[in-house]
Motif scaffolding. Structure first.
Motif, short mmCIF file in Angstrom:
data_model
loop_
_atom_site.label_atom_id
_atom_site.label_comp_id
_atom_site.label_asym_id
_atom_site.label_seq_id
_atom_site.Cartn_x
_atom_site.Cartn_y
_atom_site.Cartn_z
N GLY A 230 0.82 -1.20 0.00
CA GLY A 230 0.00 0.00 0.00
C GLY A 230 0.85 1.25 0.00
N ALA A 231 0.20 2.37 0.27
CA ALA A 231 0.90 3.64 0.29
C ALA A 231 2.02 3.64 1.32
N GLY A 232 1.86 2.82 2.37
CA GLY A 232 2.87 2.75 3.42
C GLY A 232 4.22 2.22 2.95
N ALA A 255 -1.95 -4.73 -4.75
CA ALA A 255 -1.70 -3.36 -4.30
C ALA A 255 -3.00 -2.69 -3.89
N SER A 256 -2.89 -1.66 -3.08
CA SER A 256 -4.04 -0.82 -2.78
C SER A 256 -4.10 0.26 -3.86
N ARG A 257 -5.23 0.94 -3.88
CA ARG A 257 -5.35 1.99 -4.88
C ARG A 257 -4.37 3.11 -4.63
N ALA A 258 -4.13 3.41 -3.36
CA ALA A 258 -3.20 4.50 -3.05
C ALA A 258 -1.81 4.18 -3.60
N HIS A 269 -2.61 -4.45 -10.82
CA HIS A 269 -2.36 -5.13 -9.54
C HIS A 269 -3.38 -4.75 -8.46
N GLN A 270 -4.23 -3.78 -8.76
CA GLN A 270 -5.09 -3.25 -7.69
C GLN A 270 -6.14 -4.25 -7.22
N VAL A 271 -6.20 -4.39 -5.91
CA VAL A 271 -7.20 -5.24 -5.28
C VAL A 271 -8.25 -4.32 -4.66
N GLY A 272 -9.51 -4.70 -4.76
CA GLY A 272 -10.53 -3.93 -4.08
C GLY A 272 -11.73 -3.68 -4.95
N GLN A 273 -12.55 -2.80 -4.43
CA GLN A 273 -13.82 -2.56 -5.07
C GLN A 273 -13.69 -2.13 -6.52
N THR A 274 -12.71 -1.29 -6.81
CA THR A 274 -12.54 -0.87 -8.19
C THR A 274 -11.35 -1.59 -8.83
N GLY A 275 -10.87 -2.61 -8.17
CA GLY A 275 -9.82 -3.45 -8.73
C GLY A 275 -10.33 -4.87 -8.83
N ILE A 288 -0.86 -1.27 4.19
CA ILE A 288 -2.21 -0.99 3.69
C ILE A 288 -3.10 -0.73 4.90
N SER A 289 -3.80 0.40 4.90
CA SER A 289 -4.57 0.76 6.09
C SER A 289 -5.81 -0.12 6.23
N GLY A 290 -6.39 -0.53 5.08
CA GLY A 290 -7.58 -1.37 5.16
C GLY A 290 -8.87 -0.59 5.04
N VAL A 292 -12.47 0.43 3.51
CA VAL A 292 -13.53 -0.53 3.16
C VAL A 292 -13.43 -0.94 1.70
N GLN A 293 -13.03 -0.01 0.84
CA GLN A 293 -12.96 -0.36 -0.58
C GLN A 293 -11.86 -1.38 -0.85
N HIS A 294 -10.82 -1.35 -0.05
CA HIS A 294 -9.78 -2.36 -0.22
C HIS A 294 -10.26 -3.69 0.37
N ARG A 295 -10.80 -3.64 1.57
CA ARG A 295 -11.25 -4.88 2.23
C ARG A 295 -12.28 -5.61 1.39
N VAL A 307 0.86 -6.37 7.86
CA VAL A 307 2.07 -5.75 8.40
C VAL A 307 1.83 -4.25 8.36
N ASN A 308 1.77 -3.63 9.53
CA ASN A 308 1.45 -2.22 9.56
C ASN A 308 2.08 -1.57 10.79
N SER A 309 2.59 -0.37 10.63
CA SER A 309 3.23 0.30 11.76
C SER A 309 2.22 0.89 12.74
N GLY A 325 4.65 -3.19 12.98
CA GLY A 325 6.04 -2.81 12.85
C GLY A 325 6.29 -2.21 11.49
N ASP A 326 7.55 -1.85 11.26
CA ASP A 326 7.92 -1.23 9.99
C ASP A 326 8.14 -2.32 8.95
N LEU A 327 7.42 -2.21 7.85
CA LEU A 327 7.52 -3.25 6.83
C LEU A 327 8.94 -3.38 6.28
N ARG A 328 9.70 -2.31 6.37
CA ARG A 328 11.07 -2.37 5.82
C ARG A 328 11.96 -3.31 6.64
C1 FAD Z 1 -15.15 4.80 -4.91
C2 FAD Z 1 -13.85 4.36 -4.34
C3 FAD Z 1 -13.29 3.16 -4.77
C4 FAD Z 1 -12.07 2.72 -4.25
N1 FAD Z 1 -11.58 1.53 -4.66
C5 FAD Z 1 -10.46 1.05 -4.09
C6 FAD Z 1 -9.93 -0.24 -4.44
O1 FAD Z 1 -10.43 -0.94 -5.30
N2 FAD Z 1 -8.82 -0.67 -3.82
C7 FAD Z 1 -8.20 0.07 -2.86
O2 FAD Z 1 -7.18 -0.40 -2.32
N3 FAD Z 1 -8.65 1.28 -2.53
C8 FAD Z 1 -9.76 1.79 -3.12
N4 FAD Z 1 -10.19 3.04 -2.78
C9 FAD Z 1 -9.32 3.89 -1.95
C10 FAD Z 1 -9.42 3.59 -0.47
O3 FAD Z 1 -10.47 4.36 0.07
C11 FAD Z 1 -8.13 3.98 0.25
O4 FAD Z 1 -7.85 5.32 -0.01
C12 FAD Z 1 -6.93 3.14 -0.14
O5 FAD Z 1 -7.24 1.77 -0.10
C13 FAD Z 1 -5.81 3.43 0.82
O6 FAD Z 1 -4.65 2.76 0.41
P1 FAD Z 1 -3.52 2.41 1.48
O7 FAD Z 1 -4.08 1.57 2.53
O8 FAD Z 1 -2.39 1.85 0.68
O9 FAD Z 1 -3.06 3.85 1.96
P2 FAD Z 1 -3.24 4.56 3.37
O10 FAD Z 1 -4.65 4.57 3.79
O11 FAD Z 1 -2.50 5.82 3.25
O12 FAD Z 1 -2.50 3.59 4.36
C14 FAD Z 1 -1.13 3.43 4.43
C15 FAD Z 1 -0.86 2.50 5.60
O13 FAD Z 1 0.52 2.19 5.65
C16 FAD Z 1 0.93 2.16 6.99
N5 FAD Z 1 2.38 2.41 7.00
C17 FAD Z 1 3.00 3.57 6.71
N6 FAD Z 1 4.34 3.40 6.77
C18 FAD Z 1 4.55 2.12 7.09
C19 FAD Z 1 5.73 1.33 7.31
N7 FAD Z 1 6.97 1.84 7.18
N8 FAD Z 1 5.59 0.03 7.66
C20 FAD Z 1 4.36 -0.52 7.81
N9 FAD Z 1 3.21 0.19 7.60
C21 FAD Z 1 3.31 1.48 7.24
C22 FAD Z 1 0.11 3.22 7.67
O14 FAD Z 1 0.00 2.95 9.06
C23 FAD Z 1 -1.22 3.08 6.95
O15 FAD Z 1 -2.05 2.16 7.64
C24 FAD Z 1 -11.40 3.50 -3.29
C25 FAD Z 1 -11.96 4.70 -2.87
C26 FAD Z 1 -13.16 5.13 -3.37
C27 FAD Z 1 -13.74 6.41 -2.88
#
Ligand code: FAD
Lengths: 342, 304
Positions: A230-232, A255-258, A269-275, A288-290, A292-295, A307-309, A325-328
């Motif tokens: 994910g974005a993390g 991957a998450s959308r972020a 690679h995107q998993v989730g509601q729009t993947g 990945i924060s989790g 609802v769209q990803h879950r 794995v999440n910090s 913990g830190d994924l790295r």
């Molecule tokens: C209509 C709609 C459809 C969508 N469809 C999808 C979809 O299909 N799939 C999808 O994934 N999302 C979808 N989204 C987006 C979704 O709402 C989230 O924005 C997205 O899933 C967030 O991605 P993320 O968890 O990677 O990022 P973030 O929410 O930014 O989470 C990053 C996480 O990484 C953790 N982190 C940071 N640094 C570290 C580190 N060093 N080690 C360990 N952990 C760390 C943080 O604690 C945080 O939990 C959709 C949104 C909308 C509105």
């Protein structure tokens, strides 16, 4: 529209292209079987096309009691109008109580056209189907054994259960990958019914001049294990860790959308509601924060490791194992432990 | 040759920020509780229509079904270059599912008279159903081309279109009239043009004029207000700033096919998403912790 017909069968529209049945059609044959057993009726698949010999049998082994085949050169490639005519004429003739379509680009083009012509209800993109009762409080009527059509709505923030008690057939498109894909039983037998449809000139008005299919480069749906970042993960370089871990366990990269939006990895690679919706034996979510769209796309996985910090990250509440913990540092530890075992 | 294009657009709640509080007990949406936006892919549909008109001549007429507030997205269309806007507004249309909606829209498109293209966004972000486009095509007796990406050639009544199905693309050839559903990858919608904003920001639908008069003349009799409304509406019309407003009677809709009674699908239940937590193991982020976890997964054949 047809009148409610409690003896009607449960149908699946069988989607296929270039000699390959889509997996979702087989998933739906299995689900149709389950629904039909609860209703005490039979199942059937509707199979239009030009050359159908190779694609008939798997429908039966996955649960169809009957396959209605319509063989015609005009049906070689999918086109809305001739396919819609096939569905409407067969629905008129056999009066099924339920008709299911895969929520693929094709299914989502066909099903609404059919629903409109039949003036029947249609629910898009279901993630679950069930049989249950419905009380219409306004009208003071009760309806038993309806198809409960369950789908996320409002960007995945709510789950709605939809019913259609009077303008049948009850129709739904169903997301790929959410229903269980069984092995299929080669010994199952079924009846093959060849049907003839009379087409009209207007059915030919859209002509396909050129078509190109891209083979799925990332096979998320077929993967037994998925490691998703994910974005993390932070950077493209660090996303290499996700690839490394996937390589170590022989899994696919999700991957998450972020992460996709941040350019860490491709959209496929995107998993989730729009993947893609996946249900692997193991899903490892890193950074990945989790949301609802990803879950919505992964929570059916048999085992989930997060794995999440952040100890409060919502992904931990759907995970079976959480590593805070830190994924790295955690991912290299995981790779090391796997290599030690191998 | 010039083409007459109709575009169907929708104002939608911004689904990125929905709470359960925004749901009514009957399972329908309390739109008032959410910020309203222009459905993204409908902007692509509008852009596609504007490009046809800008290249070949003709007109772009926009139709939106919704509450009075939906006049806002129609003004947005005027800012971007639409020629004419119609708000389909009727209490009896409330609660329409996709089938009833497509029926009502079809009545409005028919009332507009002969058209060459109907453009819809592929789907709206509140329901993500992608059903209204194909259903509207069927109701109008038009062929449909979904997942429209661009026109490759348009000569007289013949059109060559590239569509994108996600896992591939297709070029189809067909004849007008035709309905297409437009993808977000089709084009980059133009921003509002400053000059058009200046000119059209005062554009209004009659329902909005009525509210305005109500506020401006709280003590007037209803008769006085009606006179004032009529004169303001007439003035807007003269200036080309009237957003037309049609109800179900104007489009001669059969009420049996409209609203809740015209909708075969009924909302049975609404649940907000709940997280489940069972059988959770907290693994310490140490080499030992991770090793034990991997061991467990290998032993139970999850992998390895
Ligand atoms: C209509 C709609 C459809 C969508 N469809 C999808 C979809 O299909 N799939 C999808 O994934 N999302 C979808 N989204 C987006 C979704 O709402 C989230 O924005 C997205 O899933 C967030 O991605 P993320 O968890 O990677 O990022 P973030 O929410 O930014 O989470 C990053 C996480 O990484 C953790 N982190 C940071 N640094 C570290 C580190 N060093 N080690 C360990 N952990 C760390 C943080 O604690 C945080 O939990 C959709 C949104 C909308 C509105």
């Amino acid at each position: 529209m047809i009148e409610p017909n409690r003896q009607g069968d449960v149908w699946v529209f069988a989607e296929h292209e270039d000699g390959n049945l889509s997996e979702v059609s087989l998933e739906l044959c299995g689900k149709a079987r389950e629904l039909a057993d609860r209703l005490g009726v039979s199942t059937a698949a509707v199979l239009p096309g030009r050359d159908l010999d190779g694609v008939t049998k798997p429908l039966i082994s996955h649960g169809a009691d009957k396959v209605y085949r319509v063989q015609d050169p005009r049906l070689e490639h999918y086109r809305t109008l001739p396919y819609a005519r096939v569905m409407c004429r067969l629905i008129d003739k056999h009066k099924p109580q339920i008709v299911l379509y895969g929520a693929t680009p094709l299914g989502r083009d066909l099903a609404p056209r059919v629903a409109s012509e039949m003036r029947a209800g249609l629910t898009a993109d279901c993630t679950d189907l069930d049989i249950g009762d419905y009380e219409d409080k306004g009208a003071g009527t009760k309806h038993s054994n309806l198809l409960l059509q369950i789908r996320p709505a409002f960007g995945g923030n709510i789950i709605a259960t939809i019913v259609n008690h009077d303008r049948w057939p009850q129709m739904a498109t169903v997301r790929e990958g959410v229903m269980f894909l069984g092995e299929g039983d080669d010994k199952r037998t079924g009846e093959i019914v060849n049907e003839t449809i009379v087409f009209e000139d207007v059915d030919e008005i859209v002509r396909v001049i050129e078509r190109h299919r891209e083979p799925r480069t990332v096979n998320l749906k077929g993967a037994r294990a998925i490691v998703a970042g994910g974005a993390g993960v932070g950077s493209k370089d660090d996303f290499g860790l996700i690839h490394d871990l996937a390589g170590a366990i022989g899994g696919a990269v999700g991957a998450s959308r972020a992460a996709v939006d941040a350019g860490l990895v491709g959209k496929e690679h995107q998993v989730g509601q729009t993947g893609t919706t996946v249900r692997p034996a193991l899903y490892i979510a890193c950074g990945i924060s989790g949301a609802v769209q990803h879950r919505a796309g992964m929570e059916e996985s048999a085992k989930i490791i997060a794995v999440n910090s952040d100890p409060e990250a919502p992904i931990l509440s759907v995970a079976h194992y959480g590593i805070v913990g830190d994924l790295r540092t955690v991912i290299p530890m995981m790779i090391k432990s796997i290599k030690e075992r191998a | 040759m010039p083409y007459n294009c109709v575009v169907c657009v929708k104002q939608v709640p911004d689904t990125a920020n929905v709470t359960v509080e925004a749901m009514k007990s009957d399972g329908t949406v309390n739109r008032a509780a959410l910020p309203a936006v222009f459905n993204p892919e409908d902007l692509n549909a509008l852009e596609a229509a504007l490009r046809v008109r800008d290249t070949h001549g003709g007109t772009v007429t926009v139709v939106s079904m919704g509450p009075l507030g939906a006049a806002e997205v129609l003004r947005e269309c005027l800012f971007r270059g639409a020629d004419r806007c119609i708000l389909l507004n009727d209490r009896r249309a409330a609660g329409s599912d996709t089938l009833a909606t497509s029926y009502i829209l079809s009545r409005a498109v028919k009332k507009l008279g002969a058209c060459d293209f109907v453009f819809c966004g592929r789907q709206a972000i509140d329901g993500d159903t992608a059903q209204v486009g194909p259903q509207l095509a069927e109701k109008l007796g038009l062929p449909q081309v979904t997942y429209y990406e661009r026109i490759l050639d348009l000569t007289d009544r013949k059109v060559l279109i590239r569509r994108n199905m996600g896992d591939g693309w297709e070029v189809v050839e067909t004849e007008l009239p035709l309905l297409v559903t437009v993808l977000d990858t089709a084009n980059k919608p133009r921003p509002p043009a400053a000059r058009r904003v200046l000119r059209h920001k005062r554009a209004k639908a009659p329902g909005e004029v009525a509210r305005e008069v109500q506020d401006a003349m709280p003590d007037a009799t209803s008769q006085e207000r009606e006179v004032e409304e009529a004169s303001r509406i007439e003035k807007l019309k003269m200036q080309g700033l009237l957003i037309e407003q049609w109800g179900l009677d104007e489009v001669e809709a059969d009420l049996a096919w409209c609203g809740i009674s015209g909708s075969p699908t009924k909302v049975h239940r609404i649940q907000s998403i709940v997280l489940t937590k069972e059988g959770f193991t907290n693994v310490p982020p140490t080499q030992e912790g991770v090793r034990d976890l991997i061991h467990e997964l290998i032993v139970d054949h999850t992998f390895g």
